[in-house]
Design a protein around this motif. Sequence first.
Motif, PDB file in Angstrom:
ATOM      1  N   SER A 153     -84.642 -41.060  22.929  1.00  0.00           N
ATOM      2  CA  SER A 153     -85.145 -42.432  23.016  1.00  0.00           C
ATOM      3  C   SER A 153     -84.895 -43.038  24.395  1.00  0.00           C
ATOM      4  O   SER A 153     -85.273 -44.188  24.638  1.00  0.00           O
ATOM      5  CB  SER A 153     -84.482 -43.311  21.954  1.00  0.00           C
ATOM      6  N   ALA A 154     -84.255 -42.283  25.287  1.00  0.00           N
ATOM      7  CA  ALA A 154     -83.897 -42.803  26.612  1.00  0.00           C
ATOM      8  C   ALA A 154     -84.381 -41.854  27.702  1.00  0.00           C
ATOM      9  O   ALA A 154     -83.605 -41.361  28.516  1.00  0.00           O
ATOM     10  CB  ALA A 154     -82.387 -43.011  26.710  1.00  0.00           C
ATOM     11  N   ILE A 155     -85.681 -41.584  27.693  1.00  0.00           N
ATOM     12  CA  ILE A 155     -86.279 -40.726  28.709  1.00  0.00           C
ATOM     13  C   ILE A 155     -87.059 -41.596  29.685  1.00  0.00           C
ATOM     14  O   ILE A 155     -87.898 -42.403  29.290  1.00  0.00           O
ATOM     15  CB  ILE A 155     -87.218 -39.682  28.076  1.00  0.00           C
ATOM     16  N   SER A 156     -86.764 -41.440  30.970  1.00  0.00           N
ATOM     17  CA  SER A 156     -87.459 -42.178  32.016  1.00  0.00           C
ATOM     18  C   SER A 156     -88.206 -41.197  32.908  1.00  0.00           C
ATOM     19  O   SER A 156     -87.805 -40.045  33.054  1.00  0.00           O
ATOM     20  CB  SER A 156     -86.477 -42.990  32.866  1.00  0.00           C
ATOM     21  N   VAL A 157     -89.284 -41.658  33.510  1.00  0.00           N
ATOM     22  CA  VAL A 157     -90.006 -40.847  34.484  1.00  0.00           C
ATOM     23  C   VAL A 157     -90.150 -41.653  35.759  1.00  0.00           C
ATOM     24  O   VAL A 157     -90.405 -42.864  35.728  1.00  0.00           O
ATOM     25  CB  VAL A 157     -91.381 -40.409  33.939  1.00  0.00           C
ATOM     26  N   THR A 158     -89.944 -40.995  36.887  1.00  0.00           N
ATOM     27  CA  THR A 158     -90.088 -41.641  38.173  1.00  0.00           C
ATOM     28  C   THR A 158     -90.588 -40.613  39.172  1.00  0.00           C
ATOM     29  O   THR A 158     -90.368 -39.411  39.017  1.00  0.00           O
ATOM     30  CB  THR A 158     -88.762 -42.260  38.655  1.00  0.00           C
ATOM     31  N   GLY A 159     -91.283 -41.085  40.178  1.00  0.00           N
ATOM     32  CA  GLY A 159     -91.776 -40.177  41.193  1.00  0.00           C
ATOM     33  C   GLY A 159     -92.177 -40.935  42.433  1.00  0.00           C
ATOM     34  O   GLY A 159     -92.319 -42.158  42.417  1.00  0.00           O
ATOM     35  N   LEU A 160     -92.348 -40.194  43.526  1.00  0.00           N
ATOM     36  CA  LEU A 160     -92.700 -40.808  44.791  1.00  0.00           C
ATOM     37  C   LEU A 160     -93.975 -40.193  45.345  1.00  0.00           C
ATOM     38  O   LEU A 160     -94.274 -39.025  45.118  1.00  0.00           O
ATOM     39  CB  LEU A 160     -91.561 -40.687  45.792  1.00  0.00           C
ATOM     40  N   SER A 161     -94.748 -41.009  46.032  1.00  0.00           N
ATOM     41  CA  SER A 161     -96.001 -40.579  46.636  1.00  0.00           C
ATOM     42  C   SER A 161     -96.870 -39.904  45.575  1.00  0.00           C
ATOM     43  O   SER A 161     -97.224 -40.540  44.581  1.00  0.00           O
ATOM     44  CB  SER A 161     -95.716 -39.659  47.826  1.00  0.00           C
ATOM     45  N   MET A 162     -97.210 -38.615  45.707  1.00  0.00           N
ATOM     46  CA  MET A 162     -97.985 -37.947  44.664  1.00  0.00           C
ATOM     47  C   MET A 162     -97.302 -38.083  43.307  1.00  0.00           C
ATOM     48  O   MET A 162     -97.946 -38.248  42.272  1.00  0.00           O
ATOM     49  CB  MET A 162     -98.183 -36.469  44.996  1.00  0.00           C
ATOM     50  N   GLY A 163     -95.983 -38.032  43.305  1.00  0.00           N
ATOM     51  CA  GLY A 163     -95.231 -38.210  42.067  1.00  0.00           C
ATOM     52  C   GLY A 163     -95.270 -39.633  41.554  1.00  0.00           C
ATOM     53  O   GLY A 163     -95.137 -39.874  40.355  1.00  0.00           O
ATOM     54  N   GLY A 164     -95.466 -40.598  42.469  1.00  0.00           N
ATOM     55  CA  GLY A 164     -95.619 -41.983  42.045  1.00  0.00           C
ATOM     56  C   GLY A 164     -96.929 -42.196  41.311  1.00  0.00           C
ATOM     57  O   GLY A 164     -96.975 -42.859  40.266  1.00  0.00           O
ATOM     58  N   PHE A 165     -98.005 -41.598  41.827  1.00  0.00           N
ATOM     59  CA  PHE A 165     -99.277 -41.614  41.107  1.00  0.00           C
ATOM     60  C   PHE A 165     -99.143 -40.843  39.799  1.00  0.00           C
ATOM     61  O   PHE A 165     -99.660 -41.260  38.753  1.00  0.00           O
ATOM     62  CB  PHE A 165    -100.380 -40.993  41.968  1.00  0.00           C
ATOM     63  N   ALA A 210     -90.451 -46.300  33.369  1.00  0.00           N
ATOM     64  CA  ALA A 210     -91.232 -45.562  34.354  1.00  0.00           C
ATOM     65  C   ALA A 210     -91.175 -46.303  35.679  1.00  0.00           C
ATOM     66  O   ALA A 210     -91.353 -47.521  35.724  1.00  0.00           O
ATOM     67  CB  ALA A 210     -92.683 -45.411  33.897  1.00  0.00           C
ATOM     68  N   ALA A 211     -90.918 -45.567  36.752  1.00  0.00           N
ATOM     69  CA  ALA A 211     -90.830 -46.184  38.075  1.00  0.00           C
ATOM     70  C   ALA A 211     -91.664 -45.389  39.061  1.00  0.00           C
ATOM     71  O   ALA A 211     -91.372 -44.222  39.348  1.00  0.00           O
ATOM     72  CB  ALA A 211     -89.376 -46.255  38.542  1.00  0.00           C
ATOM     73  N   SER A 212     -92.720 -46.015  39.558  1.00  0.00           N
ATOM     74  CA  SER A 212     -93.596 -45.405  40.551  1.00  0.00           C
ATOM     75  C   SER A 212     -93.210 -45.922  41.927  1.00  0.00           C
ATOM     76  O   SER A 212     -93.251 -47.122  42.176  1.00  0.00           O
ATOM     77  CB  SER A 212     -95.053 -45.748  40.231  1.00  0.00           C
ATOM     78  N   ILE A 213     -92.842 -44.993  42.817  1.00  0.00           N
ATOM     79  CA  ILE A 213     -92.411 -45.372  44.156  1.00  0.00           C
ATOM     80  C   ILE A 213     -93.441 -44.862  45.167  1.00  0.00           C
ATOM     81  O   ILE A 213     -93.759 -43.678  45.195  1.00  0.00           O
ATOM     82  CB  ILE A 213     -91.021 -44.781  44.494  1.00  0.00           C
ATOM     83  N   SER A 214     -93.977 -45.765  45.980  1.00  0.00           N
ATOM     84  CA  SER A 214     -95.000 -45.406  46.971  1.00  0.00           C
ATOM     85  C   SER A 214     -96.161 -44.662  46.335  1.00  0.00           C
ATOM     86  O   SER A 214     -96.695 -43.695  46.886  1.00  0.00           O
ATOM     87  CB  SER A 214     -94.382 -44.551  48.098  1.00  0.00           C
ATOM     88  N   GLY A 215     -96.572 -45.109  45.145  1.00  0.00           N
ATOM     89  CA  GLY A 215     -97.682 -44.484  44.444  1.00  0.00           C
ATOM     90  C   GLY A 215     -98.470 -45.546  43.710  1.00  0.00           C
ATOM     91  O   GLY A 215     -98.153 -45.891  42.570  1.00  0.00           O
ATOM     92  N   SER A 216     -99.505 -46.084  44.343  1.00  0.00           N
ATOM     93  CA  SER A 216    -100.148 -47.293  43.834  1.00  0.00           C
ATOM     94  C   SER A 216    -101.106 -47.022  42.675  1.00  0.00           C
ATOM     95  O   SER A 216    -102.293 -46.778  42.880  1.00  0.00           O
ATOM     96  CB  SER A 216    -100.890 -48.019  44.957  1.00  0.00           C
ATOM     97  N   GLY A 217    -100.588 -47.079  41.486  1.00  0.00           N
ATOM     98  CA  GLY A 217    -101.414 -46.956  40.293  1.00  0.00           C
ATOM     99  C   GLY A 217    -102.059 -45.599  40.158  1.00  0.00           C
ATOM    100  O   GLY A 217    -101.507 -44.568  40.535  1.00  0.00           O
ATOM    101  N   TYR A 218    -103.272 -45.587  39.626  1.00  0.00           N
ATOM    102  CA  TYR A 218    -104.000 -44.353  39.369  1.00  0.00           C
ATOM    103  C   TYR A 218    -104.822 -43.907  40.572  1.00  0.00           C
ATOM    104  O   TYR A 218    -105.525 -42.903  40.518  1.00  0.00           O
ATOM    105  CB  TYR A 218    -104.934 -44.544  38.171  1.00  0.00           C
TER     106      TYR A 218
END
Length: 273
Positions: free
Chosen positions: A158-170, A186-194
């Motif tokens: 119940s405590a799974i998070s996903v995060t990524g940067l650039s390509m991983g942010g998308f 969920a945390a998207s870093i330097s990845g603007s939406g879809y």
Amino acid sequence: MRGESEVAPTVRGIGRLYDFRMWKALILCLVLASCSTPVEVETFLQGTFPLDRSLQSVEAPADELRYLLWFPPGYGDGTERPLVVFLHGSGDENYDAQWVMSYGLPSTLAGGDQPDSFDAVVLMPQAGPGTSWWSQRQPEAVDALIADVVDRYDIDSSAISVTGLSMGGFGTWHMVTRFPGRFARAASISGSGYGFVTVPEEVDPCEIRARIRSIQGTEDPIALPALVSDVIDEINERCGAGHEVEFLEGEGHFSTFQRTYRDEAFLDWLLTG
């Protein structure tokens, strides 16, 4: 520790960044496999997950999915811990382990720079060469790997998070919409939406269970800050959600994620249910 799953990956130790003392990692693997007493496990394990048996599809991005695992101090005491899934960016055709560990959250962990409160297992899948996190059935491959790790180790599902940067942010955006009930945060870093100005028509953002946070540098020429604002505003308006976007003044594409993954408050946020 939980029992072996039917689809068992191959796992080997690779130690800290640029540290290949295999005997130490081998001992660690044996401890994790046979002992429930607290151990210091601040090292990386490398594994391969067979996609042919887990997905049963020729559309899988490759025959196997490589990944890294990091365990916090004290893992093995029987306590179920949060799981953070980290999606790397693009830039190295082979996505080898050393490269994945050289920046972002893996770099923070390799240097021991995470706060003491960061008590989570971290899963770092490696995208196949020439692919992205949303190409072919890569999202399904990552989700199958997550399910296997949850089954094999002491993880709070119940405590799974996903995060990524650039390509991983998308990729973070694609994962939370493809599997809306899997993640708590969920945390998207330097990845603007879809990658589009609006939410794609086939996406129902109101099904997303995760609390989304997007962090962008105001001077980012790759992941445009205005794009993520439009996407989050649209989702919040349509769904009555409380997703957040944060802008780091004066920061560019790379400096944004280098700064964010060393921010204690951000790392604590990832683990909040």
